[in-house]
Design a protein around this motif. Sequence first.
Motif, PDB file in Angstrom:
ATOM      1  N   GLN A   4     -58.172  31.444 -13.166  1.00 30.64           N
ATOM      2  CA  GLN A   4     -56.747  31.579 -12.893  1.00 30.64           C
ATOM      3  C   GLN A   4     -56.532  32.448 -11.656  1.00 30.64           C
ATOM      4  OE1 GLN A   4     -54.619  29.887 -14.580  1.00 30.64           O
ATOM      5  NE2 GLN A   4     -55.954  29.207 -16.229  1.00 30.64           N
ATOM      6  N   ARG A   8     -51.226  34.921 -11.685  1.00 29.24           N
ATOM      7  CA  ARG A   8     -51.040  34.347 -13.018  1.00 29.24           C
ATOM      8  C   ARG A   8     -51.729  35.194 -14.069  1.00 29.24           C
ATOM      9  NH1 ARG A   8     -52.162  28.007 -14.659  1.00 29.24           N
ATOM     10  NH2 ARG A   8     -51.109  28.089 -16.676  1.00 29.24           N
ATOM     11  N   GLU A   9     -52.918  35.718 -13.753  1.00 31.97           N
ATOM     12  CA  GLU A   9     -53.630  36.573 -14.702  1.00 31.97           C
ATOM     13  C   GLU A   9     -52.817  37.831 -14.998  1.00 31.97           C
ATOM     14  OE1 GLU A   9     -57.477  37.336 -13.107  1.00 31.97           O
ATOM     15  OE2 GLU A   9     -58.303  35.401 -13.722  1.00 31.97           O
ATOM     16  N   GLU A  10     -52.184  38.422 -13.955  1.00 34.00           N
ATOM     17  CA  GLU A  10     -51.383  39.622 -14.151  1.00 34.00           C
ATOM     18  C   GLU A  10     -50.151  39.313 -14.994  1.00 34.00           C
ATOM     19  OE1 GLU A  10     -49.871  43.483 -13.964  1.00 34.00           O
ATOM     20  OE2 GLU A  10     -51.878  42.649 -13.665  1.00 34.00           O
ATOM     21  N   ARG A  11     -49.525  38.149 -14.744  1.00 41.78           N
ATOM     22  CA  ARG A  11     -48.347  37.770 -15.516  1.00 41.78           C
ATOM     23  C   ARG A  11     -48.714  37.564 -16.986  1.00 41.78           C
ATOM     24  NH1 ARG A  11     -46.983  33.938 -12.523  1.00 41.78           N
ATOM     25  NH2 ARG A  11     -47.757  32.136 -13.694  1.00 41.78           N
ATOM     26  N   ARG A  12     -49.842  36.902 -17.219  1.00 45.47           N
ATOM     27  CA  ARG A  12     -50.282  36.683 -18.605  1.00 45.47           C
ATOM     28  C   ARG A  12     -50.628  38.007 -19.285  1.00 45.47           C
ATOM     29  NH1 ARG A  12     -54.534  31.891 -19.226  1.00 45.47           N
ATOM     30  NH2 ARG A  12     -54.106  32.441 -21.394  1.00 45.47           N
ATOM     31  N   ARG A  13     -51.212  38.946 -18.524  1.00 43.63           N
ATOM     32  CA  ARG A  13     -51.565  40.247 -19.097  1.00 43.63           C
ATOM     33  C   ARG A  13     -50.312  41.009 -19.535  1.00 43.63           C
ATOM     34  NH1 ARG A  13     -51.459  45.266 -17.965  1.00 43.63           N
ATOM     35  NH2 ARG A  13     -50.499  44.906 -15.941  1.00 43.63           N
ATOM     36  N   GLN A  14     -49.287  40.991 -18.656  1.00 44.05           N
ATOM     37  CA  GLN A  14     -48.048  41.693 -18.988  1.00 44.05           C
ATOM     38  C   GLN A  14     -47.367  41.070 -20.199  1.00 44.05           C
ATOM     39  OE1 GLN A  14     -45.749  41.616 -15.366  1.00 44.05           O
ATOM     40  NE2 GLN A  14     -46.964  43.216 -14.375  1.00 44.05           N
ATOM     41  N   GLN A  15     -47.349  39.729 -20.244  1.00 40.94           N
ATOM     42  CA  GLN A  15     -46.738  39.055 -21.386  1.00 40.94           C
ATOM     43  C   GLN A  15     -47.480  39.360 -22.675  1.00 40.94           C
ATOM     44  OE1 GLN A  15     -46.787  34.974 -20.126  1.00 40.94           O
ATOM     45  NE2 GLN A  15     -44.924  35.147 -18.876  1.00 40.94           N
ATOM     46  N   GLN A  16     -48.807  39.390 -22.592  1.00 38.63           N
ATOM     47  CA  GLN A  16     -49.605  39.674 -23.778  1.00 38.63           C
ATOM     48  C   GLN A  16     -49.377  41.104 -24.263  1.00 38.63           C
ATOM     49  OE1 GLN A  16     -51.511  37.272 -25.368  1.00 38.63           O
ATOM     50  NE2 GLN A  16     -51.438  38.838 -26.983  1.00 38.63           N
ATOM     51  N   GLU A  17     -49.266  42.058 -23.324  1.00 37.00           N
ATOM     52  CA  GLU A  17     -49.007  43.452 -23.690  1.00 37.00           C
ATOM     53  C   GLU A  17     -47.673  43.577 -24.424  1.00 37.00           C
ATOM     54  OE1 GLU A  17     -49.203  46.027 -20.351  1.00 37.00           O
ATOM     55  OE2 GLU A  17     -51.394  45.982 -20.213  1.00 37.00           O
ATOM     56  N   ASP A  20     -47.991  41.997 -27.896  1.00 38.81           N
ATOM     57  CA  ASP A  20     -48.758  42.881 -28.788  1.00 38.81           C
ATOM     58  C   ASP A  20     -47.913  44.075 -29.227  1.00 38.81           C
ATOM     59  OD1 ASP A  20     -50.915  41.210 -28.527  1.00 38.81           O
ATOM     60  OD2 ASP A  20     -51.925  42.421 -26.995  1.00 38.81           O
TER      61      ASP A  20
END
Length: 448
Positions: A4, A8-17, A20
Amino acid sequence: MTKQSPEREERRRQQQELADHLKASGAMDDIFAKIDAGEPLTGEGGLIGTMLKAALERGLEAELTEHVGYERGDAEASLHQNSRNGTSSKTVATEIGDLELAIPRDRNGTFTPMLVPKGQRRLDGLDGMIISLYAGGMTIRDIQHHLASTLGTDLSHETISKITEQVAEEILAWQTRPLEALYPVIFLDAIIVEVRDGGHVRNKAAHIAVGVDVDGAKHVLGIWVQATEGAKFWAAVCAELANRGVRDVLIVCCDGLTGFPEAVEATWPKATVQTCVVHLIRAAMRFVNYKDRKAVAALKPIYQAANEDAALEALEAFEASELGRRYPSAVKSFHDAWDRFTPFLAFPPELRRVIYTTNSIESLNYQLRKVTKNRGHFPNDQAVVKLLWLAICNIEDKRARDRAKERGLRSDQRKASGRLVEGQVTTNWKQALEQLSLVYPERINRYL
């Protein structure tokens, strides 16, 4: 596995945080329990719609609190000059369906909500969805049915039409924007659309001009629906381009448009009008039997000739051959277009490859035809321009999003398409520009 892009990886990380955090806080427990119980997420009574309704109503309440100066239930509410005055019901169309909102009111009638303004019956996201569907080629009635069947939102034909008309000012600004003083090459081609004209529906040509600037970047200069035949229409188009700042054009590549060469030469006297060679070959092959098409490749020496004399000799040789006698229409096609075909032969190979064909604009027209093919007819010329402009923007935006998703990947892993036209750099432009500067030194060098 495909890697990725960093964004996109940063956006997915923020969404996952955030997800959670919500899970850990217990805020989602009741929602999870309802999902487990089988309650729907979307549609009428769906959880997402309920959550959006609650969020909007809470935001409206916060706005009213700031307006009247006190919280709901405040013991000192009577000391304030203004006060709450219940709610009124309002139906708002959204991307997930219609929502029934309770809009708070104040006693003095001075409260003007910002989150859902007075008179607004749709959230902004729904307008964007409608315009996107329209740009994709759906008719207004198609969109009306789509919203009703998928979102349960019933908008009138007139409302959807007004939403698509919101872009009218943007189109006018685009169609009248200032242009560069010099375009070394302009390509002109058309697609045929059906337009209502009075009490009849007739075919009209929507002409699209693509200019190549001195940096080799292509730009859609404008869209014109041909209202009248011949010289008068083309004189108006050329005058419009000149009024928008185009002072000179070196080569205009088109397909034998009546009155167009004269209009170009009247506006830019030194411009060369060049017949599209691919269009000419197609015209020559129009009546050739399929089994003979490969043999009629004998036409190639004509358009690949070193100069006009060699091309004429190749044409005469083909005319005297058995195929030439069998297909006189192929020979006639070249004879009829000879004066507008031969300028091409005076250019070196690098420049010939640039002006050989209007394929760069034909690829655009191919995409636009996919958008217009499902339309019955357009109510007027303005509707044609609106749809074509929206379609171009929609295609370019989609391709840009696809490229953004692949940013950071190796070239062999990228599958996204490049630019359709706007901003696309012409292949081998540096070599072509060098040849242009040799052929037209006094006209092009001052712009370099």
